[in-house]
Design an enzyme around this catalytic site. Sequence first.
Site, PDB file in Angstrom:
ATOM      1  N   ASN A   1       0.061   0.779   6.433  1.00  0.00           N
ATOM      2  CA  ASN A   1       0.661  -0.280   5.613  1.00  0.00           C
ATOM      3  C   ASN A   1       1.185  -1.340   6.563  1.00  0.00           C
ATOM      4  OD1 ASN A   1       0.322   1.423   3.494  1.00  0.00           O
ATOM      5  ND2 ASN A   1       2.492   1.869   3.206  1.00  0.00           N
ATOM      6  N   GLY A   2       1.078  -2.590   6.174  1.00  0.00           N
ATOM      7  CA  GLY A   2       1.599  -3.661   7.033  1.00  0.00           C
ATOM      8  C   GLY A   2       0.472  -4.560   7.480  1.00  0.00           C
TER       9      GLY A   2
ATOM     10  N   GLU B   1      13.464 -15.416 -15.931  1.00  0.00           N
ATOM     11  CA  GLU B   1      13.049 -14.013 -15.883  1.00  0.00           C
ATOM     12  C   GLU B   1      12.103 -13.680 -17.047  1.00  0.00           C
ATOM     13  OE1 GLU B   1      13.008 -11.847 -13.752  1.00  0.00           O
ATOM     14  OE2 GLU B   1      12.903  -9.910 -14.758  1.00  0.00           O
TER      15      GLU B   1
ATOM     16  N   LYS C   1       4.199  -3.312  -6.235  1.00  0.00           N
ATOM     17  CA  LYS C   1       5.640  -3.095  -6.181  1.00  0.00           C
ATOM     18  C   LYS C   1       6.014  -3.054  -4.714  1.00  0.00           C
ATOM     19  CE  LYS C   1       9.186  -1.673  -8.811  1.00  0.00           C
ATOM     20  NZ  LYS C   1       9.677  -2.607  -9.843  1.00  0.00           N
TER      21      LYS C   1
ATOM     22  N   GLU D   1       3.539 -12.282 -15.419  1.00  0.00           N
ATOM     23  CA  GLU D   1       3.036 -11.264 -14.493  1.00  0.00           C
ATOM     24  C   GLU D   1       2.324 -10.110 -15.178  1.00  0.00           C
ATOM     25  OE1 GLU D   1       5.987  -9.338 -12.037  1.00  0.00           O
ATOM     26  OE2 GLU D   1       7.436  -9.340 -13.655  1.00  0.00           O
TER      27      GLU D   1
ATOM     28  N   HIS E   1      13.165 -34.247 -19.077  1.00  0.00           N
ATOM     29  CA  HIS E   1      12.741 -34.955 -17.865  1.00  0.00           C
ATOM     30  C   HIS E   1      11.294 -34.631 -17.491  1.00  0.00           C
ATOM     31  CE1 HIS E   1      16.825 -36.347 -17.376  1.00  0.00           C
ATOM     32  NE2 HIS E   1      17.212 -35.124 -17.691  1.00  0.00           N
TER      33      HIS E   1
ATOM     34  N   CYS F   1       0.843  -1.186   0.000  1.00  0.00           N
ATOM     35  CA  CYS F   1       0.000   0.000   0.000  1.00  0.00           C
ATOM     36  C   CYS F   1       0.886   1.246   0.000  1.00  0.00           C
ATOM     37  CB  CYS F   1      -0.864   0.024   1.249  1.00  0.00           C
ATOM     38  SG  CYS F   1      -1.688  -1.525   1.573  1.00  0.00           S
TER      39      CYS F   1
ATOM     40  N   TRP G   1      -3.435  -2.169  -1.213  1.00  0.00           N
ATOM     41  CA  TRP G   1      -3.272  -3.517  -1.784  1.00  0.00           C
ATOM     42  C   TRP G   1      -3.770  -4.436  -0.690  1.00  0.00           C
ATOM     43  CZ3 TRP G   1      -0.546  -8.050  -0.734  1.00  0.00           C
ATOM     44  CH2 TRP G   1      -0.400  -8.936  -1.804  1.00  0.00           C
TER      45      TRP G   1
ATOM     46  N   LYS H   1       8.312 -12.348 -16.581  1.00  0.00           N
ATOM     47  CA  LYS H   1       7.799 -11.103 -17.168  1.00  0.00           C
ATOM     48  C   LYS H   1       6.502 -11.384 -17.917  1.00  0.00           C
ATOM     49  CE  LYS H   1       9.615  -9.047 -15.270  1.00  0.00           C
ATOM     50  NZ  LYS H   1      10.565  -8.843 -14.265  1.00  0.00           N
TER      51      LYS H   1
ATOM     52  N   ARG I   1       2.236   0.969  -5.993  1.00  0.00           N
ATOM     53  CA  ARG I   1       2.423   0.155  -4.791  1.00  0.00           C
ATOM     54  C   ARG I   1       1.183  -0.657  -4.434  1.00  0.00           C
ATOM     55  NH1 ARG I   1       6.785   1.969  -1.424  1.00  0.00           N
ATOM     56  NH2 ARG I   1       5.774   0.836   0.228  1.00  0.00           N
TER      57      ARG I   1
END
Length: 610
Positions: free
Chosen positions: A100-101, A483, A605, A490, A506, A2, A74, A487, A27
Amino acid sequence: MCGIVCYVGQRDAVPILIEGLARLEYRGYDSAGVTIQNGAGVVTRKLRGRVQGLRDLLAEQPVAGTSGIAHTRWATHGAPTTVNAHPHHDCTDTIAVVHNGIIENADVLKAELERRGHRFRTETDTETIAHLIEEAKAPTLEQRVAIALGQVEGTYGLAVISSGEPGKIVVARKGSPVLLGVGDGEYFVASDAAAVLEHTRQVVYLDDGDIAVLSPDGYFIIDGESRAQARTVTSLDWNLEAIELGGYAHFMLKEIHEQPETVRATLRGRLLFDTGSARLQGLNLTAGDVAAIRRIVILGCGTSWHAGLVGRHVLESLARIPVDVEYASEYRYRDPLVEPGTLVVAISQSGETADTLEAMRRARAAGCRIVGLVNVVGSTIAREADGGIYLHAGPEIGVASTKAFTSQIVALVLLGLFLGRQRPDGLTEAEGRALVEELTRLPQAVARALELEPQLQDLARRYAGHHHALYLGRGVSFPVALEGALKLKEISYVHAEGYPAAEMKHGPIALIDAEMPVVFVAPKDHVYSKVLSNMQEVRARGGRIIAITTEGAGELGTLVDHQLSVPATASLLSPVVTVVPLQLLAYHIAVLRECDVDRPRNLAKSVTVE
Ligand code: F6R
């Protein structure tokens, strides 16, 4: 996660708060709200949705005042609804809180508060704080906040206003970043500097346990027992352009294109051409410390963990020191065996990722020395590490990390040069100088890789409708494959997996058919011929192959469907170049799929909760 922004001063708070929220929206973005303190008390406007919705709401139902607190959320506790949006009030609507938290004992506190007659209006953990402050008996708001926080377990960065004390904002921090912005007769609070940059470059980072009190006359910082705390004012060197779109459609695209410059910035002033080494004063490692290292443990999450996987190749090859790479979220809950002489490298763009921070604290408690590879100056990991290397990549606003990844790898190579030139088995002066020369050419190689964008747009058009993709690479290119897959998933919500190319046999090879695009990261290095064999295996099963190779590697002809060649560089540096087309491919597929590139669903983020 947040975002918090607060203002106290002489100006109308609303436009400042809304602008600040818009800058913090990366965020968290499921709901937004603002509380203004004025003659009418504390007045809150909030809603589910984006900051633009809040802006519209405030245009319809204006509110004015010169101090206020604001939040973009968030969701952790409670669904993303208007009711659950911050700020939250106490029963009397005189206190408002943004947070936040996570308050871990919220359920217990809520049950006790309800038993004592408090009415809860939301499903959030944050609301408990408002009621605890309401109950606390003390002469000042900051003392009441301290009493309330004394009962709380968990993490918080929070801000409180009360109609009982006009023109005052109380801020507290434990485990969730908050900074103060120091202006002229006006003060700001934000969870990151982007929200205050257009007003001031002077910031004060709060430490855990700090309670700050702001008014138009100034600010002071105390601890939970009202003892004064001295904190330094830091001058930010980020400029405003760095947090503007600057003509690009998205921050992600802007940041991809910034990479020639950000790679250059990570290298600036650090290359030692005469000795083939790196100047890294911030590391705080003496020759004796370097000699004593027996093992390196790299900690990180997500993209930073991928950079760490590249780092293992880099450090083992250049410094000949054994390296383990650990997911910070796993490491922190293991009971790791820590040998004496272990150097921990914590990699984090934001410097605030909760898991990385806790893993690093755990390693420190076990006696390790900690080096931070961090982008955000003054962030918690940067401050708690014993030394570090700042990436200097500038603010990364796009939720999907791009320029931080390439700068992290460059910083790891610098670390490899620094250690390797001092270790008996490390690289020779001639090898060091050759690598230093190669590093100077790296920004140009990245710039040339960006020129592939039109071809990647074509590929995106061809493959945007597919539902799955495989990314394969070997050696130093395996983390690049991971990576590339991250990308794509997401930001495009396309299922993608990264695998070491030879592992395909395998299991994952069963997935391959004409519908499966397979992206090979195949620079011309010592495993190139092996990767060509892996391509044959895919080809034989009808898979579609996109190959990222290096210039001069030769045409692969009918072995592949598409071949894109990036400039050649030293093998250890190749991830910095080969990842660029993968970033662009993911970006353009996401745009074609009409995804919100800079604000992918469910993501935020800077993951400051576990
Ligand atoms: C992916 C991404 C995340 C972050 C991860 C760690 O694009 O951005 O996977 O890499 O959340 O964040 P930092 O580097 O800030 O610790």
